[in-house]
Write a protein that holds these residues in place. Structure first.
Motif, PDB file in Angstrom:
ATOM      1  N   UNK A  11       0.834  -1.198   0.000  1.00 39.36           N
ATOM      2  CA  UNK A  11       0.000   0.000   0.000  1.00 39.36           C
ATOM      3  C   UNK A  11       0.874   1.256   0.000  1.00 39.36           C
ATOM      4  N   UNK A  12       1.994   1.211   0.683  1.00 40.58           N
ATOM      5  CA  UNK A  12       2.891   2.360   0.755  1.00 40.58           C
ATOM      6  C   UNK A  12       3.455   2.718  -0.623  1.00 40.58           C
ATOM      7  N   UNK A  13       3.720   1.698  -1.440  1.00 41.85           N
ATOM      8  CA  UNK A  13       4.219   1.946  -2.801  1.00 41.85           C
ATOM      9  C   UNK A  13       3.164   2.663  -3.637  1.00 41.85           C
ATOM     10  N   UNK A  14       1.901   2.327  -3.435  1.00 39.60           N
ATOM     11  CA  UNK A  14       0.816   2.891  -4.229  1.00 39.60           C
ATOM     12  C   UNK A  14       0.454   4.294  -3.760  1.00 39.60           C
ATOM     13  N   UNK A  15       0.296   4.454  -2.459  1.00 41.82           N
ATOM     14  CA  UNK A  15      -0.166   5.724  -1.897  1.00 41.82           C
ATOM     15  C   UNK A  15       0.947   6.762  -1.876  1.00 41.82           C
ATOM     16  N   UNK A  16       2.189   6.325  -1.897  1.00 40.74           N
ATOM     17  CA  UNK A  16       3.318   7.232  -1.775  1.00 40.74           C
ATOM     18  C   UNK A  16       3.590   8.111  -2.985  1.00 40.74           C
ATOM     19  N   UNK A  17       2.954   7.834  -4.112  1.00 44.13           N
ATOM     20  CA  UNK A  17       3.206   8.661  -5.296  1.00 44.13           C
ATOM     21  C   UNK A  17       1.891   9.118  -5.914  1.00 44.13           C
ATOM     22  N   UNK A  18       1.949  10.213  -6.646  1.00 40.81           N
ATOM     23  CA  UNK A  18       0.755  10.766  -7.275  1.00 40.81           C
ATOM     24  C   UNK A  18       0.321   9.909  -8.462  1.00 40.81           C
ATOM     25  N   UNK A  19      -0.970   9.765  -8.613  1.00 47.77           N
ATOM     26  CA  UNK A  19      -1.533   9.009  -9.723  1.00 47.77           C
ATOM     27  C   UNK A  19      -1.535   9.880 -10.973  1.00 47.77           C
ATOM     28  N   UNK A  20      -0.981   9.373 -12.062  1.00 51.57           N
ATOM     29  CA  UNK A  20      -0.979  10.067 -13.346  1.00 51.57           C
ATOM     30  C   UNK A  20      -1.411   9.084 -14.429  1.00 51.57           C
ATOM     31  N   UNK A  21      -1.977   9.612 -15.483  1.00 53.60           N
ATOM     32  CA  UNK A  21      -2.393   8.806 -16.626  1.00 53.60           C
ATOM     33  C   UNK A  21      -1.859   9.498 -17.874  1.00 53.60           C
ATOM     34  N   UNK A  22      -0.623   9.182 -18.222  1.00 55.18           N
ATOM     35  CA  UNK A  22       0.040   9.835 -19.365  1.00 55.18           C
ATOM     36  C   UNK A  22      -0.625   9.496 -20.693  1.00 55.18           C
ATOM     37  N   UNK A  23      -1.268   8.339 -20.760  1.00 51.21           N
ATOM     38  CA  UNK A  23      -1.898   7.934 -22.017  1.00 51.21           C
ATOM     39  C   UNK A  23      -3.135   8.784 -22.314  1.00 51.21           C
ATOM     40  N   UNK A  24      -4.038   8.899 -21.352  1.00 52.61           N
ATOM     41  CA  UNK A  24      -5.291   9.612 -21.572  1.00 52.61           C
ATOM     42  C   UNK A  24      -5.229  11.084 -21.194  1.00 52.61           C
ATOM     43  N   UNK A  25      -4.337  11.441 -20.288  1.00 49.55           N
ATOM     44  CA  UNK A  25      -4.207  12.824 -19.827  1.00 49.55           C
ATOM     45  C   UNK A  25      -2.731  13.219 -19.812  1.00 49.55           C
ATOM     46  N   UNK A  26      -2.124  13.383 -20.995  1.00 44.38           N
ATOM     47  CA  UNK A  26      -0.686  13.653 -21.055  1.00 44.38           C
ATOM     48  C   UNK A  26      -0.282  14.981 -20.412  1.00 44.38           C
ATOM     49  N   UNK A  27      -1.209  15.931 -20.293  1.00 45.98           N
ATOM     50  CA  UNK A  27      -0.891  17.220 -19.683  1.00 45.98           C
ATOM     51  C   UNK A  27      -1.428  17.324 -18.266  1.00 45.98           C
ATOM     52  N   UNK A  28      -1.910  16.226 -17.725  1.00 52.71           N
ATOM     53  CA  UNK A  28      -2.407  16.211 -16.353  1.00 52.71           C
ATOM     54  C   UNK A  28      -3.919  16.360 -16.299  1.00 52.71           C
TER      55      UNK A  28
END
Length: 132
Positions: A11-28
């Motif tokens: 869980x620490x690996x998952x929660x410790x970083x921000x979720x991004x979706x470069x494929x569908x939202x390349x600019x955030x």
């Protein structure tokens, strides 16, 4: 290895970083126009947890995470802002893709019709006065 499933994350690996979706939202998420600033922040902070729960990379450790999983899988209505923004994200990335406005090929018509139907009006006989 010694029988340990390497695809399981902590869980620490998952929660410790921000979720991004470069494929569908390349600019955030915030710059996409699909999400408000607060929705973008929620998605970045909890999206990784939702994705890991849904994909089976982690198992729910408490009632809150179990509720997240049930909502994400459609077993119940979303009750929290985090659940609502996750479902909104899922609807956005899974929506049908828009076709080109130019088309890719001429449509196939029945009975050998070539599409030159003269009953279609182009409204070219309308009188429009724009001098008001």
């Amino acid at each position: 290895m010694n029988g340990v499933n390497m695809s399981v994350m902590t869980k620490e690996q998952v929660v410790g970083k921000l979720f991004v979706d470069k494929k569908n939202y390349p600019y955030g998420f915030a710059r996409s126009g699909d999400f408000s600033i607060s929705e973008s922040k929620l998605l970045q902070s909890t999206g990784g947890l939702f994705a890991a729960l849904v994909d089976g990379h982690i198992t729910p450790e408490n009632d809150e995470e179990q509720s997240y999983l049930e909502s994400a899988l459609g077993h119940r209505e979303p009750a929290t802002p985090q659940e609502r923004v996750w479902l909104k994200y899922q609807r956005r990335i899974n929506r049908p893709k828009a076709a080109s406005i130019y088309g890719s090929q001429k449509p196939i018509l029945e009975d050998g019709d070539d599409g030159s139907d003269t009953t279609i009006s182009d409204n070219s006989d309308l009188d429009v006065d724009i001098s008001d």
